[in-house]
Design a protein around this motif. Structure first.
Motif, PDB file in Angstrom:
ATOM      1  N   ARG A  99     -64.863 -83.780 -65.421  1.00  0.00           N
ATOM      2  CA  ARG A  99     -63.940 -85.059 -65.590  1.00  0.00           C
ATOM      3  C   ARG A  99     -62.525 -84.480 -65.431  1.00  0.00           C
ATOM      4  NH1 ARG A  99     -67.605 -85.658 -71.226  1.00  0.00           N
ATOM      5  NH2 ARG A  99     -69.079 -86.940 -70.402  1.00  0.00           N
ATOM      6  N   PRO A 100     -61.913 -84.636 -64.374  1.00  0.00           N
ATOM      7  CA  PRO A 100     -60.719 -84.209 -64.093  1.00  0.00           C
ATOM      8  C   PRO A 100     -59.515 -85.140 -64.431  1.00  0.00           C
ATOM      9  CG  PRO A 100     -61.585 -85.134 -62.051  1.00  0.00           C
ATOM     10  CD  PRO A 100     -62.719 -85.107 -63.075  1.00  0.00           C
ATOM     11  N   ILE A 101     -58.614 -84.848 -65.145  1.00  0.00           N
ATOM     12  CA  ILE A 101     -57.502 -85.954 -65.444  1.00  0.00           C
ATOM     13  C   ILE A 101     -56.419 -85.435 -64.374  1.00  0.00           C
ATOM     14  CG2 ILE A 101     -55.976 -86.619 -67.288  1.00  0.00           C
ATOM     15  CD1 ILE A 101     -58.018 -85.645 -69.230  1.00  0.00           C
ATOM     16  N   ILE A 102     -55.962 -86.341 -63.708  1.00  0.00           N
ATOM     17  CA  ILE A 102     -54.760 -86.263 -62.905  1.00  0.00           C
ATOM     18  C   ILE A 102     -53.612 -87.209 -63.185  1.00  0.00           C
ATOM     19  CG2 ILE A 102     -53.947 -86.571 -60.443  1.00  0.00           C
ATOM     20  CD1 ILE A 102     -56.875 -86.826 -59.501  1.00  0.00           C
ATOM     21  N   VAL A 103     -52.472 -86.428 -63.642  1.00  0.00           N
ATOM     22  CA  VAL A 103     -51.542 -86.998 -64.156  1.00  0.00           C
ATOM     23  C   VAL A 103     -50.441 -87.123 -63.050  1.00  0.00           C
ATOM     24  CG1 VAL A 103     -49.666 -87.324 -65.929  1.00  0.00           C
ATOM     25  CG2 VAL A 103     -51.998 -86.507 -66.593  1.00  0.00           C
ATOM     26  N   LEU A 104     -50.129 -88.295 -62.436  1.00  0.00           N
ATOM     27  CA  LEU A 104     -49.034 -88.262 -61.274  1.00  0.00           C
ATOM     28  C   LEU A 104     -47.792 -88.293 -62.021  1.00  0.00           C
ATOM     29  CD1 LEU A 104     -50.892 -90.610 -58.875  1.00  0.00           C
ATOM     30  CD2 LEU A 104     -51.088 -88.164 -59.015  1.00  0.00           C
ATOM     31  N   LYS A 105     -46.766 -88.164 -60.931  1.00  0.00           N
ATOM     32  CA  LYS A 105     -45.263 -88.446 -61.393  1.00  0.00           C
ATOM     33  C   LYS A 105     -45.101 -89.640 -61.901  1.00  0.00           C
ATOM     34  CE  LYS A 105     -43.865 -84.109 -60.158  1.00  0.00           C
ATOM     35  NZ  LYS A 105     -43.150 -83.127 -61.088  1.00  0.00           N
ATOM     36  N   HIS A 106     -43.851 -89.920 -62.842  1.00  0.00           N
ATOM     37  CA  HIS A 106     -43.664 -91.427 -63.437  1.00  0.00           C
ATOM     38  C   HIS A 106     -43.450 -92.320 -62.323  1.00  0.00           C
ATOM     39  CE1 HIS A 106     -39.490 -91.305 -62.653  1.00  0.00           C
ATOM     40  NE2 HIS A 106     -39.311 -89.791 -62.890  1.00  0.00           N
ATOM     41  N   ASN A 107     -43.103 -91.865 -61.058  1.00  0.00           N
ATOM     42  CA  ASN A 107     -42.899 -92.931 -60.068  1.00  0.00           C
ATOM     43  C   ASN A 107     -43.760 -93.160 -59.170  1.00  0.00           C
ATOM     44  OD1 ASN A 107     -42.582 -90.436 -58.981  1.00  0.00           O
ATOM     45  ND2 ASN A 107     -40.689 -90.843 -57.744  1.00  0.00           N
ATOM     46  N   ALA A 108     -45.108 -92.539 -59.589  1.00  0.00           N
ATOM     47  CA  ALA A 108     -46.079 -93.072 -58.694  1.00  0.00           C
ATOM     48  C   ALA A 108     -46.372 -94.261 -58.624  1.00  0.00           C
ATOM     49  CB  ALA A 108     -47.496 -92.210 -59.244  1.00  0.00           C
ATOM     50  N   THR A 109     -47.099 -94.768 -57.306  1.00  0.00           N
ATOM     51  CA  THR A 109     -47.310 -96.291 -57.088  1.00  0.00           C
ATOM     52  C   THR A 109     -48.699 -96.377 -57.099  1.00  0.00           C
ATOM     53  OG1 THR A 109     -47.630 -95.742 -54.459  1.00  0.00           O
ATOM     54  CG2 THR A 109     -45.483 -96.309 -55.181  1.00  0.00           C
ATOM     55  N   GLU A 110     -49.280 -97.647 -57.081  1.00  0.00           N
ATOM     56  CA  GLU A 110     -50.625 -97.792 -56.995  1.00  0.00           C
ATOM     57  C   GLU A 110     -51.345 -97.378 -55.612  1.00  0.00           C
ATOM     58  OE1 GLU A 110     -53.662-101.618 -56.696  1.00  0.00           O
ATOM     59  OE2 GLU A 110     -51.581-102.195 -57.434  1.00  0.00           O
ATOM     60  N   LYS A 111     -50.574 -97.246 -54.747  1.00  0.00           N
ATOM     61  CA  LYS A 111     -51.124 -96.629 -53.718  1.00  0.00           C
ATOM     62  C   LYS A 111     -51.407 -95.097 -53.850  1.00  0.00           C
ATOM     63  CE  LYS A 111     -50.127 -95.633 -48.600  1.00  0.00           C
ATOM     64  NZ  LYS A 111     -49.165 -95.653 -47.817  1.00  0.00           N
ATOM     65  N   ASP A 112     -50.319 -94.458 -54.675  1.00  0.00           N
ATOM     66  CA  ASP A 112     -50.489 -93.058 -55.032  1.00  0.00           C
ATOM     67  C   ASP A 112     -51.938 -92.849 -55.756  1.00  0.00           C
ATOM     68  OD1 ASP A 112     -48.339 -92.234 -53.764  1.00  0.00           O
ATOM     69  OD2 ASP A 112     -47.069 -92.384 -55.476  1.00  0.00           O
ATOM     70  N   CYS A 113     -51.981 -93.723 -56.733  1.00  0.00           N
ATOM     71  CA  CYS A 113     -52.992 -93.571 -57.637  1.00  0.00           C
ATOM     72  C   CYS A 113     -54.307 -93.776 -57.158  1.00  0.00           C
ATOM     73  CB  CYS A 113     -52.953 -94.669 -58.903  1.00  0.00           C
ATOM     74  SG  CYS A 113     -51.772 -94.582 -60.014  1.00  0.00           S
ATOM     75  N   ASN A 114     -54.631 -94.765 -56.032  1.00  0.00           N
ATOM     76  CA  ASN A 114     -55.719 -94.917 -55.202  1.00  0.00           C
ATOM     77  C   ASN A 114     -55.853 -93.618 -54.481  1.00  0.00           C
ATOM     78  OD1 ASN A 114     -56.019 -97.402 -56.250  1.00  0.00           O
ATOM     79  ND2 ASN A 114     -55.039 -98.432 -54.271  1.00  0.00           N
ATOM     80  N   LEU A 115     -54.966 -93.158 -53.968  1.00  0.00           N
ATOM     81  CA  LEU A 115     -55.003 -91.862 -53.056  1.00  0.00           C
ATOM     82  C   LEU A 115     -55.781 -90.603 -53.817  1.00  0.00           C
ATOM     83  CD1 LEU A 115     -54.812 -90.305 -50.483  1.00  0.00           C
ATOM     84  CD2 LEU A 115     -52.505 -89.903 -51.086  1.00  0.00           C
TER      85      LEU A 115
END
Length: 148
Positions: A99-115
């Motif tokens: 159960r990984p939890i990946i927290v991306l930077k605040h400026n992450a795009t939907e494309k970043d989340c999909n990646l």
């Protein structure tokens, strides 16, 4: 082809419910049968070590894939669970759930989340330990992608 050799030494001084020790590189610990299986529960045990190998291989593989993809993260944490079945005296390591939890930077795009989600899936298939146990132990992935 380059082969890498990893060495482990083990000492088991007694019978089933005794306590042994292992040494492998930077890993040095006592080992015994876990209390869930009527053992002394001292140090670690094979079930925890398999879970640890699978989890660390997965999270390192995922971090490397994210780095190669230039995907910035705020944090990467994970909980992993090993499911062991004991039926009629037969012990079977059935499943590992990551159960990984990946927290991306605040400026992450939907494309970043999909990646990030795509890389989480690929890392499980690419991890050396996952490939080694494939067909014997089911690996289930429950990734969570967030932005800071």
């Amino acid at each position: 082809m380059a082969e890498h050799l990893f060495h482990l030494t083990a000492n088991w001084p007694g019978l089933r419910n005794d306590i042994g020790d292992i040494k492998a590189g930077n890993l040095e610990t006592q080992v015994s049968i876990p209390p869930e299986m009527d053992g002394p529960g001292v140090g670690t045990n094979p079930d925890e070590m398999l879970l640890g190998a699978a989890a660390t291989c997965y999270i390192i593989t995922l971090a490397a894939m994210m780095e190669r993809s230039n995907l910035d993260k705020e944090s990467l944490t994970m909980e992993s669970i090993g499911v062991v079945d004991v039926t009629k005296g037969v012990i079977t390591y059935k499943k590992i759930i990551h159960r990984p939890i990946i927290v991306l930077k605040h400026n992450a795009t939907e494309k970043d989340c999909n990646l990030a989600n795509k890389l989480a899936q690929q890392a499980e298939k690419s991890c050396m330990i996952s490939r080694a146990i494939k067909g014997n132990v089911e690996i289930k992935l429950e990734a969570e992608i967030k932005t800071a």
